[in-house]
Design a protein around this motif. Structure first.
Motif, PDB file in Angstrom:
ATOM      1  N   UNK A 148       0.816  -1.219   0.000  1.00  0.00           N
ATOM      2  CA  UNK A 148       0.000   0.000   0.000  1.00  0.00           C
ATOM      3  C   UNK A 148       0.853   1.274   0.000  1.00  0.00           C
ATOM      4  N   UNK A 149       1.504   1.566   1.112  1.00  0.00           N
ATOM      5  CA  UNK A 149       2.144   2.873   1.265  1.00  0.00           C
ATOM      6  C   UNK A 149       3.585   2.912   0.758  1.00  0.00           C
ATOM      7  N   UNK A 150       4.242   1.771   0.753  1.00  0.00           N
ATOM      8  CA  UNK A 150       5.631   1.720   0.330  1.00  0.00           C
ATOM      9  C   UNK A 150       6.586   1.745   1.508  1.00  0.00           C
ATOM     10  N   UNK A 151       7.797   1.332   1.262  1.00  0.00           N
ATOM     11  CA  UNK A 151       8.818   1.211   2.310  1.00  0.00           C
ATOM     12  C   UNK A 151       9.801   2.370   2.201  1.00  0.00           C
ATOM     13  N   UNK A 152       9.970   3.085   3.302  1.00  0.00           N
ATOM     14  CA  UNK A 152      10.908   4.204   3.315  1.00  0.00           C
ATOM     15  C   UNK A 152      12.341   3.698   3.122  1.00  0.00           C
ATOM     16  N   UNK A 163       8.236  -2.031  -6.968  1.00  0.00           N
ATOM     17  CA  UNK A 163       6.807  -1.915  -6.722  1.00  0.00           C
ATOM     18  C   UNK A 163       6.454  -1.483  -5.324  1.00  0.00           C
ATOM     19  N   UNK A 164       7.355  -1.707  -4.366  1.00  0.00           N
ATOM     20  CA  UNK A 164       7.078  -1.337  -2.980  1.00  0.00           C
ATOM     21  C   UNK A 164       7.752  -0.028  -2.574  1.00  0.00           C
ATOM     22  N   UNK A 165       8.239   0.745  -3.552  1.00  0.00           N
ATOM     23  CA  UNK A 165       8.892   2.017  -3.227  1.00  0.00           C
ATOM     24  C   UNK A 165       7.884   2.986  -2.614  1.00  0.00           C
ATOM     25  N   UNK A 166       8.345   3.803  -1.692  1.00  0.00           N
ATOM     26  CA  UNK A 166       7.457   4.710  -0.955  1.00  0.00           C
ATOM     27  C   UNK A 166       6.769   5.710  -1.868  1.00  0.00           C
ATOM     28  N   UNK A 167       5.493   5.940  -1.579  1.00  0.00           N
ATOM     29  CA  UNK A 167       4.722   6.941  -2.291  1.00  0.00           C
ATOM     30  C   UNK A 167       4.734   8.264  -1.545  1.00  0.00           C
ATOM     31  N   UNK A 168       3.905   9.186  -2.014  1.00  0.00           N
ATOM     32  CA  UNK A 168       3.906  10.539  -1.454  1.00  0.00           C
ATOM     33  C   UNK A 168       3.341  10.575  -0.037  1.00  0.00           C
ATOM     34  N   UNK A 169       2.300   9.792   0.244  1.00  0.00           N
ATOM     35  CA  UNK A 169       1.777   9.743   1.613  1.00  0.00           C
ATOM     36  C   UNK A 169       2.880   9.302   2.579  1.00  0.00           C
ATOM     37  N   UNK A 170       3.658   8.307   2.185  1.00  0.00           N
ATOM     38  CA  UNK A 170       4.753   7.833   3.032  1.00  0.00           C
ATOM     39  C   UNK A 170       5.815   8.909   3.221  1.00  0.00           C
ATOM     40  N   UNK A 171       6.071   9.710   2.177  1.00  0.00           N
ATOM     41  CA  UNK A 171       7.055  10.783   2.292  1.00  0.00           C
ATOM     42  C   UNK A 171       6.586  11.847   3.280  1.00  0.00           C
ATOM     43  N   UNK A 172       5.308  12.192   3.206  1.00  0.00           N
ATOM     44  CA  UNK A 172       4.769  13.164   4.170  1.00  0.00           C
ATOM     45  C   UNK A 172       4.810  12.622   5.595  1.00  0.00           C
ATOM     46  N   UNK A 173       4.532  11.322   5.739  1.00  0.00           N
ATOM     47  CA  UNK A 173       4.587  10.698   7.065  1.00  0.00           C
ATOM     48  C   UNK A 173       6.022  10.694   7.596  1.00  0.00           C
ATOM     49  N   UNK A 174       6.982  10.481   6.717  1.00  0.00           N
ATOM     50  CA  UNK A 174       8.393  10.563   7.099  1.00  0.00           C
ATOM     51  C   UNK A 174       8.693  11.938   7.678  1.00  0.00           C
TER      52      UNK A 174
END
Length: 369
Positions: free
Chosen positions: A43-47, A172-183
């Protein structure tokens, strides 16, 4: 609450192998990491990075604000990666006449109008700083756009451009934008741990809409947040994907292809095939405090699906010694349900973040943190 087949929903207290989870220790050791791993992968991707070694904080400005009721502090949070150097500002209003340290509210701001001026000439219902400070909380905010752009830019800009491995095709599991904002929320917490005026053990993370999705993911990953608030977060936020009558996975992936990882698109129209649903994300925040909100006119976010998700997450809270929400009866509008570690309200009105919502958050936070 809307009726649905609970057997069709992935069980919070059963591992993918079918093993029952019977204790808080087993939850923390086995099931919670499994849930986080599935959301990262699908879903969100791995940082690619946690706290950078190069992370630094610089005080840009400090001044009296709100006629002396608060001190306004602006801090530059900076870091370096293979793609260069980046930074984002964190603005915080600290109550001037309260014993320190004070608890804090950290808002993930997904809007473009700034609300951080010292004289509060640009006030807004979305971030009622005066009310937050008057309740004895520091009010901190960062803007998502300062971390990563909210557009499909091929992940070339913002923190993706800094930390993604140069020249490598994104998996395919690279972090998306939601994950970047959460970071970014975690980097803001890194700063709050250094500020003597803020009690880093009592920080409430708040997000609305896409910011609410971000708050849930950040809160699941980073256990330092004592309380997480999801306001009108809907699809791939608080709402159960399998039972929603609002936005669905194929809708959100078509409209916002950059928010999540590429693997998530494999489940367009195939919600039932996902080994997770959003109640597991809420459960991953246990045993910390969690508050979910909906609005009567926000059918796209589907209040019933948001409430059902919170109800299903309750068993993880009970396993961790909490009574949870304490009801599965969908409440009337403007009638908050404040349970033990779990809270919910359905506000009359549209998709928005309003003073009534903040009033309910702070009432709940007063009891929880």
């Amino acid at each position: 609450m809307r009726q649905f087949d609970r057997q069709a929903i992935p069980a919070a207290l059963k591992s993918r192998s079918g093993q029952a989870i019977g204790s808080a220790e087993q939850w923390e050791r086995e099931r919670r990491p499994e849930i986080i791993g599935l959301f990262e992968e699908l879903v969100y991707g791995k940082n690619p990075i946690g706290r950078p070694e190069t992370l630094s904080f610089r005080l840009l400005k400090e001044e009296a604000a709100m006629n002396g009721a608060a001190v306004r502090r602006t801090v530059d949070i900076s870091y370096e990666g293979p793609g260069g150097r980046g930074s984002f500002p964190l603005t915080m209003f600290v109550p001037a006449n309260r014993p320190k340290p004070v608890p804090a509210c950290l808002l993930i701001d997904n809007r473009t109008q700034p609300f951080d001026d010292s004289d509060r000439s640009v006030s807004a219902d979305f971030w009622p700083v005066e009310a937050i400070v008057a309740r004895g909380y520091a009010a901190a905010v960062y803007q998502v756009h300062d971390l990563d752009p909210d557009r499909d830019d091929g992940f070339r800009n913002g923190v993706h451009g800094l930390f993604d491995e140069p020249g490598r095709e994104r998996p395919g599991n690279a972090w998306g934008t939601i994950a970047a904002w959460a970071w970014g929320a975690s980097r803001a917490m890194d700063y709050l741990e250094t500020d003597p005026d803020a009690d880093a053990g009592r920080v409430m993370l708040v997000g609305h809409s896409r910011g609410g999705k971000t708050a849930l993911w950040a809160g699941a990953l980073d256990t330092r947040f004592a309380m997480v608030v999801s306001n009108n977060s809907g699809c791939t936020g608080a709402a159960l994907s399998r039972v929603t009558e609002g936005e669905r996975i194929h809708h959100i992936n078509a409209s916002f292809p950059h928010w999540f990882n590429a693997n998530y698109k494999n489940y367009n129209g195939k919600e039932d095939e996902l080994p997770v649903d959003q109640h597991l994300l809420l459960a991953a925040i246990a045993p910390r405090a969690l508050y979910v909100t909906s609005a009567t006119e926000d059918a796209w976010a589907d209040p019933q699906a948001e409430f059902a998700s919170l109800v299903l997450a309750e068993e993880a809270y009970r396993l961790n010694g909490s009574q949870g929400l304490g009801t599965d009866v969908f409440p009337s509008p403007d009638t908050p349900v404040h349970g033990d570690k779990l809270g919910y309200h359905l506000r009359t009105g549209k998709h928005d973040l309003l003073p009534y919502d903040w009033h309910c958050f702070l009432d709940f936070a007063d009891k929880q943190i």
